[in-house]
Design an enzyme around this catalytic site. Sequence first.
Site, short mmCIF file in Angstrom:
data_model
loop_
_atom_site.label_atom_id
_atom_site.label_comp_id
_atom_site.label_asym_id
_atom_site.label_seq_id
_atom_site.Cartn_x
_atom_site.Cartn_y
_atom_site.Cartn_z
N TYR A 223 13.71 -41.61 36.73
CA TYR A 223 14.01 -40.85 35.50
C TYR A 223 14.49 -41.76 34.37
CZ TYR A 223 14.34 -37.11 39.06
OH TYR A 223 14.11 -36.26 40.12
N LYS B 60 17.82 -28.07 35.90
CA LYS B 60 17.89 -28.92 34.70
C LYS B 60 17.80 -28.05 33.46
CE LYS B 60 15.61 -30.87 31.11
NZ LYS B 60 14.73 -30.21 30.11
N SER B 61 18.70 -28.24 32.55
CA SER B 61 18.52 -27.69 31.20
C SER B 61 19.18 -28.62 30.21
CB SER B 61 19.12 -26.29 31.08
OG SER B 61 18.96 -25.86 29.74
N ARG C 125 22.00 -22.42 28.23
CA ARG C 125 21.40 -22.28 29.57
C ARG C 125 22.19 -23.04 30.62
NH1 ARG C 125 15.10 -23.42 28.05
NH2 ARG C 125 14.55 -21.33 27.29
N ASN D 280 23.35 -21.16 33.90
CA ASN D 280 22.97 -21.60 35.25
C ASN D 280 24.19 -21.90 36.11
OD1 ASN D 280 20.38 -21.42 34.26
ND2 ASN D 280 20.06 -23.63 34.07
P1 NDP Z 1 13.89 -26.54 36.90
O1 NDP Z 1 13.30 -25.54 37.83
O2 NDP Z 1 15.33 -26.87 37.01
O3 NDP Z 1 13.54 -26.04 35.41
C1 NDP Z 1 13.82 -26.79 34.28
C2 NDP Z 1 13.13 -26.12 33.09
O4 NDP Z 1 13.56 -24.76 32.97
C3 NDP Z 1 13.40 -26.78 31.77
O5 NDP Z 1 12.22 -26.66 31.00
C4 NDP Z 1 14.51 -25.93 31.15
O6 NDP Z 1 14.40 -25.92 29.74
C5 NDP Z 1 14.19 -24.56 31.72
N1 NDP Z 1 15.40 -23.77 31.97
C6 NDP Z 1 16.53 -24.19 32.61
N2 NDP Z 1 17.43 -23.22 32.68
C7 NDP Z 1 16.87 -22.13 32.09
C8 NDP Z 1 17.33 -20.82 31.85
N3 NDP Z 1 18.54 -20.43 32.24
N4 NDP Z 1 16.49 -19.96 31.21
C9 NDP Z 1 15.26 -20.35 30.81
N5 NDP Z 1 14.78 -21.59 31.03
C10 NDP Z 1 15.58 -22.48 31.64
O7 NDP Z 1 12.98 -27.85 37.03
P2 NDP Z 1 13.18 -29.39 37.28
O8 NDP Z 1 11.83 -29.88 37.61
O9 NDP Z 1 13.90 -30.06 36.21
O10 NDP Z 1 14.04 -29.46 38.62
C11 NDP Z 1 15.47 -29.56 38.65
C12 NDP Z 1 15.89 -30.90 39.17
O11 NDP Z 1 15.30 -31.16 40.44
C13 NDP Z 1 15.44 -32.09 38.32
O12 NDP Z 1 16.20 -32.25 37.14
C14 NDP Z 1 15.60 -33.22 39.30
O13 NDP Z 1 16.96 -33.57 39.43
C15 NDP Z 1 15.10 -32.57 40.59
N6 NDP Z 1 13.65 -32.83 40.83
C16 NDP Z 1 13.35 -33.63 41.90
C17 NDP Z 1 12.03 -33.92 42.20
C18 NDP Z 1 11.74 -34.78 43.38
O14 NDP Z 1 10.58 -35.18 43.55
N7 NDP Z 1 12.71 -35.10 44.21
C19 NDP Z 1 10.93 -33.42 41.38
C20 NDP Z 1 11.36 -32.57 40.27
C21 NDP Z 1 12.67 -32.28 40.06
P3 NDP Z 1 15.45 -26.63 28.73
O15 NDP Z 1 15.86 -27.95 29.32
O16 NDP Z 1 14.66 -26.77 27.48
O17 NDP Z 1 16.61 -25.68 28.59
#
Ligand code: NDP
Length: 280
Positions: A49, A231-232, A237, A241
Amino acid sequence: MIPDISLNDGNTIPQLGYGVFQIPPEETADAVQRALAIGYRHIDTAEMYRNEAGVRDGIAASGLDRDDVFITSKLNNGYHAPDDARRAFEETLRALGTDHVDLFLIHWPLPTLYDGDYPATWKVLEAFKADGRARSIGVSNFEVDHLERLAAECDVVPAVNQIELHPYLLNDAVHSYGREHGIATEAWSPIAQGGVLGDPVITEIAEKLDRTPAQVVLRWHIERGNIVFPKSATPARMEENFALFDFELEPGDDAAIAGLDRGEDGRTGPNPGVMDYVPS
Ligand code: NDP
């Protein structure tokens, strides 16, 4: 307020954390500082990242002690060869400004690269645990056959397996294997990057409970025992969360949400069995 999950090595991990995937490096310190001010005490980052230094700066700016925050990082895909893994881990500790991480993971198994020798990489992580620089060690994106190989060829059972898991991808076989073998499940993309939030099953439950769709899905993970770190980058949000512990789902909600499973079609990320991306 945030429950701890007990790991198979005697350590614990806060069940809810804050994930920093896709937060630009220059914005990470502020985001992490904000998350810690809200109350999050568990940060999930990765060398991939490119924002480990931002995590360090955010924690420093928060005024909290290092030991108040549970930090996870991960070995990037280009560093599976044992000497590279050792160097990469030292670089991760340096970037994070700490002498230990709470949890260190192999980010992807990469079964088609490095002669498929992820057990050799795992043995290097076993040494990080033995010397105390990683309090716990685990894997990410490991399928059942990968976990079985570690069980056959290595000594330490991973403390966690961090896998894609949300209502459209229950990932049942991997999840069940973890449950049966004492490996805690961390659910990445717990709200499918927002993709499940408009589903009528979710929005109806949200309306009924007077909560948001994201809170309903995250609460569903919590009640199933999954470790999550949504992640947000949006302050409201991030607060939303975090507010998961003053309500419960009602009978039938869990099953209705689990009924959304689409199996492999629900996957949003790469299939771990063929994933071979190595960042340059
Ligand atoms: P998430 O499922 O956490 O979703 C993140 C997205 O949802 C962002 O676009 C965010 O927008 C939006 N969002 C967050 N909260 C809300 C809410 N309350 N209402 C509406 N939209 C919301 O996806 P991630 O892929 O980021 O997964 C979370 C974490 O998992 C990552 O940050 C990482 O640490 C881990 N991860 C690990 C992986 C691996 O291979 N080990 C792969 C992918 C993720 P915005 O930011 O604009 O608010």
